[in-house]
Design a protein around this motif. Structure first.
Motif, PDB file in Angstrom:
ATOM      1  N   HIS A   5      35.256  48.138  48.477  1.00  0.00           N
ATOM      2  CA  HIS A   5      35.162  49.306  49.584  1.00  0.00           C
ATOM      3  C   HIS A   5      35.563  49.180  50.868  1.00  0.00           C
ATOM      4  N   GLY A  44      31.930  55.316  50.220  1.00  0.00           N
ATOM      5  CA  GLY A  44      32.505  55.135  48.856  1.00  0.00           C
ATOM      6  C   GLY A  44      31.385  54.531  48.188  1.00  0.00           C
ATOM      7  N   GLY A  47      37.962  62.090  44.928  1.00  0.00           N
ATOM      8  CA  GLY A  47      36.715  60.965  45.082  1.00  0.00           C
ATOM      9  C   GLY A  47      35.598  61.374  44.285  1.00  0.00           C
TER      10      GLY A  47
END
Length: 486
Positions: A321, A39, A216
């Motif tokens: 995260h 991420g 994402g």
């Protein structure tokens, strides 16, 4: 029934999941750390830069086939297929289409190498071997080593069949192929009706068409429509010249640095792993040490990437995260806990705390006793038992959740292995192959195969049908190899 107390019976339902959670939490933690790291890299745009160099060698059908297979396998091996599919799908699929590969060929390669070959061995993160080994009562490294070999046999066989069966559908490289592919997608031709919510080791189904941004992917770095080139999109006032702001230059430089740092860090880890395994230069890693190192590297990269993207609030960014990683981990593996707890009741190593017995008391071997009671009626043959475990794994994977059948195949392997004179680790690896190649998202349509079909823009049922025979041929061949060699 065992204790004669309904209070103990009700408590054991909770205790089973609690014992399973204690046993498997290290797996949850490594998933969370790796997901959190990815991420942070995605926030920088470094995830796409890591695969961008491979586009230079994807000039024709065969080279694109091989590069797509290799990149998907490596990324899925380290990060699992859930992030690998959007990454490869957004960056490399358009390049492969332009190079002449058919969309169906692209989908088959990604599914076989990602959800199949990489996830079924899970050799780096070692979630799957850990679950299988815990249920079978054997060393996780023994299961992991054998699963790696078997996964390569299954994947290699499936890829070989795919190559020769699909090669006749490939076309001469041309930019028009990409335009045609995008036009078909815009008109809704071949686009699957549902897309995955990446909530499992390889995702699970939800509704709505797949779009990279929904999974994402950052819009700043991407594949331009009608081209196969990654582009930056700074504001441009003049048609002939423009200057990228310093902050954008710095951001791109940081992304490039991390795009090189992460592969080099894990390459160094692989070298260390191989040196420890095959030489005396460094001590070999034992137990969960390899997974712990992967988690440690991921944590350091996460912290550094968060500090690079948000210098003022990097601690909060790191925490965000990590929370996202933990949420993903429990979505990915949460369903495994009650299933593992149920089968742990049948394992004497775990039955005592589940049933509320004292710590020094021996738990009953319920599952093993059941197997012992019926094994006299079963053929005492290694081939029959091995293919039986494979079939059970395939059936258990039909729910499409990925790892849910591993406690069952592992426990049965531990019980049946000694009876037929086969190493339980070998049987556990065979069962792991059947469960993950089925439920991981290769041969059933109600799984994360929907994600692959969405990015390749082909009907998911067609993709599942095309993958079935190559994968089954590989599973049969790998099972025969396991019995004869291991």
């Amino acid at each position: 029934m065992f204790s004669g107390s309904i209070v103990t019976g009700l408590s054991s339902i909770f205790n089973a999941s609690l014992v399973a959670a204690k046993e498997l939490f290290n797996i949850f933690l490594i998933i969370a750390m790796v997901t959190a790291m990815l991420g942070a890299l995605r926030q920088l745009g470094a995830d796409r830069l890591m695969v961008a160099p491979f586009r230079r060698v994807m000039r024709a059908g065969t080279s694109s086939f091989l590069v797509l297979a290799a990149v998907t396998y490596v990324i899925s091996l380290f990060f699992w297929p859930t992030p690998a599919v959007p990454l490869v799908g957004a960056v490399l699929i358009p390049v492969a289409i332009r190079a002449g590969l058919s969309p169906l060929s692209v989908g088959m390669v990604i599914a076989i190498c990602g959800q199949g070959m990489a996830l079924s061995s899970d050799y780096i993160i070692k979630v799957a071997p850990g679950i299988s080994a815990s249920a079978a009562g054997v060393d996780p490294d023994a299961v992991a080593d054998k699963a790696l070999v078997l996964s390569l046999i299954v994947g290699g066989t499936a890829l070989l069949i795919t190559y020769f069966s699909q090669k006749r559908t490939w076309r001469t490289p041309s930019p028009d192929l990409l335009t045609e592919w995008e036009a078909e997608a815009d008109s809704g031709v071949g686009e699957p009706t549902s897309a995955p919510d990446p909530s499992g080791p390889s995702g699970s189904a939800s509704t709505g068409p797949v779009r990279p941004q929904e999974l994402g992917q950052p819009p700043a770095l991407g594949v331009a429509a009608g081209t196969a080139t990654a582009v930056l999109a700074p504001h441009r006032d003049d048609a002939s010249t423009f200057e990228v702001p310093q902050s954008e230059n710095e951001r791109r430089g940081t992304a490039k640095a991390f795009a090189m740092l992460v592969p080099l860090a894990y390459l160094a880890f692989i070298v260390y792993l191989m040196l420890g395994k095959f030489t005396d230069v460094v001590p070999p890693l034992k137990g969960g040490e390899a997974a712990a190192i992967v988690g440690g590297i991921a944590s350091l990269v996460l912290f550094a990437a968060a500090a690079s993207s948000d210098k003022g609030g990097f601690l909060e960014t790191t925490s965000d995260h990590l929370v996202d990683g933990l949420v993903f981990a429990f979505k990915a593996m949460g369903c495994v806990l009650p299933i593992a707890g149920f089968f742990f009741i049948g394992n004497p190593d775990f039955a005592a705390p589940i049933l509320g017995l004292s710590s020094d008391a021996a738990g009953p071997a319920i599952l093993f006793d059941l197997v012992t009671a019926v094994q006299a009626h079963l053929p005492q043959n290694a081939f029959v038992t091995s293919f039986g475990i494979l079939l059970i794994g395939l059936i258990a994977g039909l729910d499409g959740s990925g790892f849910s059948g591993l406690p069952l195949t592992g426990a049965l392997s531990g019980a049946l292995g000694p009876a037929v004179d086969v190493d339980p680790a070998t049987l556990a690896a065979i069962g792991q192959m059947g469960n993950i190649w089925s439920g991981g998202g290769v041969i059933i349509a109600w799984s994360s195969l929907i994600a692959v079909a969405g990015f390749a823009r082909v009907p998911v049922l067609d993709l599942a049908r095309k993958c079935f025979l190559p994968v089954m041929a590989g599973l049969v061949l790998s099972t025969v190899f396991a019995v004869l060699v291991f």
